[in-house]
Design a protein around this motif. Structure first.
Motif, mmCIF file in Angstrom:
data_model
loop_
_atom_site.group_PDB
_atom_site.id
_atom_site.type_symbol
_atom_site.label_atom_id
_atom_site.label_comp_id
_atom_site.label_asym_id
_atom_site.label_seq_id
_atom_site.Cartn_x
_atom_site.Cartn_y
_atom_site.Cartn_z
ATOM 1 N N TYR A 190 -10.258 5.423 1.141
ATOM 2 C CA TYR A 190 -10.627 4.665 2.323
ATOM 3 C C TYR A 190 -11.854 3.815 1.989
ATOM 4 C CZ TYR A 190 -7.981 8.562 4.341
ATOM 5 O OH TYR A 190 -7.027 9.509 4.600
ATOM 6 N N GLN A 242 -5.765 3.660 3.612
ATOM 7 C CA GLN A 242 -6.023 2.638 4.618
ATOM 8 C C GLN A 242 -7.447 2.119 4.453
ATOM 9 O OE1 GLN A 242 -4.873 5.400 7.723
ATOM 10 N NE2 GLN A 242 -6.941 5.352 8.598
ATOM 11 N N CYS A 271 -1.536 -0.312 0.001
ATOM 12 C CA CYS A 271 -2.138 0.239 1.215
ATOM 13 C C CYS A 271 -1.158 0.046 2.372
ATOM 14 C CB CYS A 271 -3.461 -0.464 1.512
ATOM 15 S SG CYS A 271 -4.284 0.122 2.996
ATOM 16 N N PHE A 319 -1.573 1.069 5.648
ATOM 17 C CA PHE A 319 -2.190 0.845 6.952
ATOM 18 C C PHE A 319 -3.532 0.147 6.786
ATOM 19 C CE2 PHE A 319 0.648 4.405 7.739
ATOM 20 C CZ PHE A 319 1.214 4.090 8.980
ATOM 21 N N LEU A 361 1.901 -2.144 8.094
ATOM 22 C CA LEU A 361 0.742 -3.000 7.846
ATOM 23 C C LEU A 361 0.768 -4.225 8.747
ATOM 24 C CD1 LEU A 361 -1.800 -3.524 6.152
ATOM 25 C CD2 LEU A 361 -0.341 -4.672 4.480
#
Length: 276
Positions: free
Chosen positions: A174, A200, A229, A231, A258
């Motif tokens: 993250y 994310q 990625c 999200f 996404l």
């Protein structure tokens, strides 16, 4: 005594320190030296194969009324090719202020696992550029716990941040807690690629105010590059990107989640790429 006073005067005037190719140095800024560098503005450290930490902070003076004093003039920090570096700041960070820091560039720091403590990110009002590359063990931009049993009263804020570039950080999951996102009103460029473990960009932590149907506006974001990625943020998070002109998405097998979080009108795009 006179010589000691002259040395302190010299250190207090010092604005730039560059340390390069010093094989046996483990800490270029021990606590006693750091306290004298009141006017230090630029630090560049590179190619020191034994260096384990940059700033040894020491304990704050007992009974001192001065708080958040250390490093308060630092504007630029550039660290590169430090294979043994475990942390940038060693010791309690409650008496450190990064209030002047505008440019942070970290490259090839093989053993570093985090960058900021929660207390440090309370003092970054002028940070404009965050560039991180080839930090293979990096897990956190902001470590979740201070380790100092300190109460952090507010969410981190980056009101001046314009550029975020992160590349080849294979263990990063993250980037920022979602509570940071409302402060990113000046963000213009975000490039995150070859971060193969990234889940994310923005994540929720316990106590976050933004947990229910949060729509965050990034009014100046023009360039967005994301790889691997699924999200952009938590599942109930949506990002409004009214100024986006360049969108590049890499390494995604499924784009639905996404795109559901990116509120962008196609007419804004000048370039859009989906290289797989």
């Amino acid at each position: 005594m006179a010589a000691h006073g002259q040395q302190n005067d010299f250190l207090q005037r010092l604005e730039l320190v560059q340390v390069d190719d010093c094989g046996d140095v483990r800490t270029p800024f021990p606590a006693k030296l750091l306290r004298a560098l009141n006017n230090l503005k630029v630090v560049i450290v590179g190619s020191c194969k034994s260096l384990e930490e940059v700033f040894e902070l020491g304990e704050p003076y007992e009974g001192s009324s001065e708080e958040k004093e250390l490093l308060s003039s630092l504007k630029e920090l550039n660290l590169k090719r430090l294979p043994e570096l475990k942390c940038i700041w060693k010791g309690p960070t409650s008496h450190v202020s990064l209030q002047s820091l505008a440019d942070l560039h970290l490259d090839s720091l093989d053993k570093m696992t985090f960058i900021f403590t929660p207390s440090l990110v309370q003092s970054l009002p002028k940070l404009e550029s965050l560039r991180i590359s080839e930090c293979g063990e990096l897990k956190y931009i902001i470590r979740e716990e201070d380790g100092e049993r300190e109460i952090i009263p507010e969410s981190p804020r980056f009101p001046k941040l314009k550029t975020i570039i992160i590349e080849e950080c294979g263990k990063l999951e993250y980037v920022f807690p979602v509570s940071v996102s409302p402060s990113l009103l000046n963000l213009e460029q975000m490039r995150i690629f070859k971060a193969h473990n990234l889940k994310q960009i923005f994540y929720s932590v316990e106590g976050d105010a933004l947990t229910r149907d949060a729509i965050i506006k990034f009014p100046k974001l023009r360039e967005l590059t994301i790889s691997n990625c699924s999200f952009f943020g938590p599942k109930n998070f949506a990002a409004q990107l009214p100024s986006l002109q360049y969108l590049q998405i890499k390494g995604h097998k499924e784009l639905g989640n996404l795109f559901a979080q990116l509120q962008v009108r196609p007419l804004y795009f000048s370039n859009i790429f989906f290289p797989f």
